[in-house]
Design a protein around this motif. Structure first.
Motif, mmCIF file in Angstrom:
data_model
loop_
_atom_site.group_PDB
_atom_site.id
_atom_site.type_symbol
_atom_site.label_atom_id
_atom_site.label_comp_id
_atom_site.label_asym_id
_atom_site.label_seq_id
_atom_site.Cartn_x
_atom_site.Cartn_y
_atom_site.Cartn_z
ATOM 1 N N LEU A 51 0.786 -1.242 0.000
ATOM 2 C CA LEU A 51 0.000 0.000 0.000
ATOM 3 C C LEU A 51 0.816 1.289 0.000
ATOM 4 O O LEU A 51 0.309 2.336 -0.398
ATOM 5 C CB LEU A 51 -0.955 0.007 1.212
ATOM 6 N N CYS A 52 2.059 1.213 0.464
ATOM 7 C CA CYS A 52 2.898 2.414 0.521
ATOM 8 C C CYS A 52 3.195 2.870 -0.912
ATOM 9 O O CYS A 52 3.476 2.055 -1.782
ATOM 10 C CB CYS A 52 4.198 2.093 1.255
ATOM 11 N N LYS A 53 3.114 4.184 -1.137
ATOM 12 C CA LYS A 53 3.307 4.708 -2.501
ATOM 13 C C LYS A 53 4.737 5.165 -2.753
ATOM 14 O O LYS A 53 5.062 5.654 -3.829
ATOM 15 C CB LYS A 53 2.354 5.890 -2.752
ATOM 16 N N SER A 54 5.583 5.039 -1.753
ATOM 17 C CA SER A 54 6.964 5.483 -1.916
ATOM 18 C C SER A 54 7.708 4.563 -2.892
ATOM 19 O O SER A 54 7.299 3.428 -3.134
ATOM 20 C CB SER A 54 7.641 5.487 -0.540
ATOM 21 N N VAL A 64 0.834 6.458 5.284
ATOM 22 C CA VAL A 64 0.227 5.121 5.125
ATOM 23 C C VAL A 64 0.951 4.100 6.007
ATOM 24 O O VAL A 64 0.330 3.379 6.791
ATOM 25 C CB VAL A 64 0.266 4.681 3.639
ATOM 26 N N CYS A 65 2.282 4.050 5.894
ATOM 27 C CA CYS A 65 3.062 3.085 6.679
ATOM 28 C C CYS A 65 2.834 3.278 8.177
ATOM 29 O O CYS A 65 2.649 2.316 8.912
ATOM 30 C CB CYS A 65 4.558 3.228 6.381
ATOM 31 N N LYS A 66 2.848 4.547 8.603
ATOM 32 C CA LYS A 66 2.697 4.803 10.041
ATOM 33 C C LYS A 66 1.320 4.402 10.535
ATOM 34 O O LYS A 66 1.176 3.846 11.621
ATOM 35 C CB LYS A 66 2.961 6.285 10.338
ATOM 36 N N ARG A 67 0.305 4.691 9.717
ATOM 37 C CA ARG A 67 -1.056 4.336 10.149
ATOM 38 C C ARG A 67 -1.255 2.816 10.149
ATOM 39 O O ARG A 67 -1.948 2.282 11.013
ATOM 40 C CB ARG A 67 -2.087 5.041 9.272
ATOM 41 N N ILE A 68 -0.638 2.124 9.197
ATOM 42 C CA ILE A 68 -0.736 0.651 9.211
ATOM 43 C C ILE A 68 -0.057 0.116 10.473
ATOM 44 O O ILE A 68 -0.590 -0.736 11.167
ATOM 45 C CB ILE A 68 -0.102 0.033 7.942
ATOM 46 N N GLU A 104 -9.355 4.179 0.823
ATOM 47 C CA GLU A 104 -8.287 5.157 0.641
ATOM 48 C C GLU A 104 -7.292 4.772 -0.446
ATOM 49 O O GLU A 104 -6.538 5.609 -0.909
ATOM 50 C CB GLU A 104 -7.498 5.330 1.954
ATOM 51 N N SER A 105 -7.243 3.505 -0.779
ATOM 52 C CA SER A 105 -6.237 3.089 -1.765
ATOM 53 C C SER A 105 -6.913 2.226 -2.819
ATOM 54 O O SER A 105 -8.137 2.186 -2.904
ATOM 55 C CB SER A 105 -5.125 2.305 -1.068
ATOM 56 N N ASP A 106 -6.112 1.525 -3.603
ATOM 57 C CA ASP A 106 -6.692 0.665 -4.629
ATOM 58 C C ASP A 106 -6.739 -0.790 -4.181
ATOM 59 O O ASP A 106 -7.096 -1.671 -4.931
ATOM 60 C CB ASP A 106 -5.899 0.805 -5.935
ATOM 61 N N LYS A 107 -6.325 -1.042 -2.932
ATOM 62 C CA LYS A 107 -6.331 -2.421 -2.436
ATOM 63 C C LYS A 107 -6.886 -2.474 -1.015
ATOM 64 O O LYS A 107 -6.786 -1.512 -0.265
ATOM 65 C CB LYS A 107 -4.905 -2.983 -2.394
ATOM 66 N N LYS A 108 -7.434 -3.643 -0.695
ATOM 67 C CA LYS A 108 -7.847 -3.901 0.679
ATOM 68 C C LYS A 108 -7.060 -5.088 1.184
ATOM 69 O O LYS A 108 -7.019 -6.130 0.523
ATOM 70 C CB LYS A 108 -9.328 -4.266 0.720
ATOM 71 N N PRO A 133 -11.648 -14.279 -5.459
ATOM 72 C CA PRO A 133 -11.409 -13.047 -4.701
ATOM 73 C C PRO A 133 -11.737 -11.800 -5.516
ATOM 74 O O PRO A 133 -11.673 -11.827 -6.744
ATOM 75 C CB PRO A 133 -9.915 -13.114 -4.398
ATOM 76 N N ASN A 134 -12.095 -10.772 -4.797
ATOM 77 C CA ASN A 134 -12.264 -9.465 -5.403
ATOM 78 C C ASN A 134 -10.882 -9.028 -5.919
ATOM 79 O O ASN A 134 -9.872 -9.322 -5.294
ATOM 80 C CB ASN A 134 -12.742 -8.520 -4.290
ATOM 81 N N LYS A 135 -10.838 -8.342 -7.036
ATOM 82 C CA LYS A 135 -9.556 -7.971 -7.641
ATOM 83 C C LYS A 135 -8.639 -7.188 -6.697
ATOM 84 O O LYS A 135 -7.422 -7.305 -6.737
ATOM 85 C CB LYS A 135 -9.809 -7.124 -8.894
ATOM 86 N N SER A 136 -9.272 -6.382 -5.854
ATOM 87 C CA SER A 136 -8.466 -5.496 -5.001
ATOM 88 C C SER A 136 -8.100 -6.133 -3.658
ATOM 89 O O SER A 136 -7.440 -5.507 -2.841
ATOM 90 C CB SER A 136 -9.238 -4.197 -4.751
#
Ligand SMILES: [Zn+2]
Length: 316
Positions: A51-54, A64-68, A104-108, A133-136
């Motif tokens: 999920l991190c976009k870096s 994102v990383c900190k909240r996860i 918030e993102s493109d994946k769950k 499974p759902n794609k995301s």
């Protein structure tokens, strides 16, 4: 040393980042380890890697990383919600939730801890979702005993063995966690490479005392007149007898390693033992654990073991 750095240098990170970079993310990953603390932390880092976009995901620093890491990112959903095992109701909630797009993102990402302890019904229920499974959706399952996971789930999950840590890595981590150097050294060399075990033995006083007692027995139990004294010391830990005997087995392995290389040790009175006596003592320890699991009287288990150690030393 941070666990995040440890993760980044692990083969878990290598496998996961390979999948991310090559756009080959699986719908289900299974992280296998008996180190429950480590594997739970790793599961969060794997979620961050997805999920991190870096550019060097997971970066560990972004929002994102900190909240996860702190468990408050809405597209990373963790089960079980309490300390119970995963039940069918949990999977029912996941199935309903999975149909809803990520917020918030493109994946769950669903992290399912201790999935080997989930009920068979719950595992079967999840299987249906894994089949379509759902794609995301991505599942990250953790398990200590993979044999307790349905083969059909295993075959649909990418299995990653987390592996054990080096004693030195555990020692550095404990020190960075505020543990004094002496305790870190003592506990890390007696933790089977397992961080959960090390942390639990660092934080509880009896854990440390058990390690010290195990070494004391091998160094200072001189003759049968001392058996009663040591027996009483051991009885203090009769509820943790398996732990005490396991620690004694680590001592046996340590001493055997030194004997095999004709080495010297400031830690152990190596001259009292040879490889033959150590082998006999190792069998006695295994026998003691079996008796303990069969609920035999702790007093007689301990006396038998202490006398057995003396006998092995004299005979061999
Ligand atoms: Zn990040």
């Amino acid at each position: 040393m941070k666990l995040f750095d440890l993760y980044n240098n692990s083969h878990v990170a290598t496998i996961v980042s390979h999948d991310v970079i090559n756009n080959m993310i699986n719908h289900s990953y299974m992280l296998v380890s008996s180190d429950t603390y480590l594997v739970r932390e790793y599961a969060k880092y794997v979620a961050s890697a997805f999920l991190c976009k870096s550019n060097d995901a997971p970066c560990g620093n972004c929002n994102v990383c900190k909240r996860i890491e702190h468990g408050n990112y809405s597209d990373v959903i963790v089960y079980p919600k309490d300390n119970k095992n995963i039940m069918t109701e949990d999977i029912n909630s996941i199935v309903l939730d999975e149909a809803v797009l990520p917020f918030e993102s493109d994946k769950k990402v669903y992290i399912l801890y201790d999935f080997d302890k989930a009920t068979v019904q719950a595992q079967n229920k999840l299987l249906k979702t894994l089949e379509e499974p759902n794609k995301s959706t991505i599942f990250i399952l953790t398990a200590s005993n993979i044999n307790n996971v349905l083969p059909t789930i295993r075959s649909r999950s990418k299995k990653i063995e987390v592996g054990v840590l080096d004693d030195g890595v555990i020692k550095d981590y404990l020190i960075s966690d505020g543990v004094d150097a002496f305790t870190a050294e003592l506990v890390s060399s007696h933790s089977f490479g397992n961080l959960t075990y090390a942390l639990s033995h660092t934080k509880n006083i009896s854990g440390k005392e058990i390690i010290v007692l195990a070494k004391d027995i091998f160094n200072n139990l001189k003759d049968s007149s001392m058996v009663l004294e040591y027996s009483n010391k051991c009885l203090k830990y009769k509820d943790n007898l398996e732990d005490l005997v396991s620690q004694m087995m680590i001592c046996v392995q340590d001493i055997a390693r030194i004997c095999a290389t004709n080495g010297e040790s400031s830690e152990y009175n190596v001259g009292l033992y040879n490889l033959k006596s150590l082998e006999a003592i190792s069998s006695l320890c295994e026998e003691a654990i079996k008796k303990n699991n069969a609920n035999c009287n702790p007093n007689s288990i301990i006396d038998g073991l202490l006398l057995g150690i003396l006998e092995a030393r004299y005979k061999c």
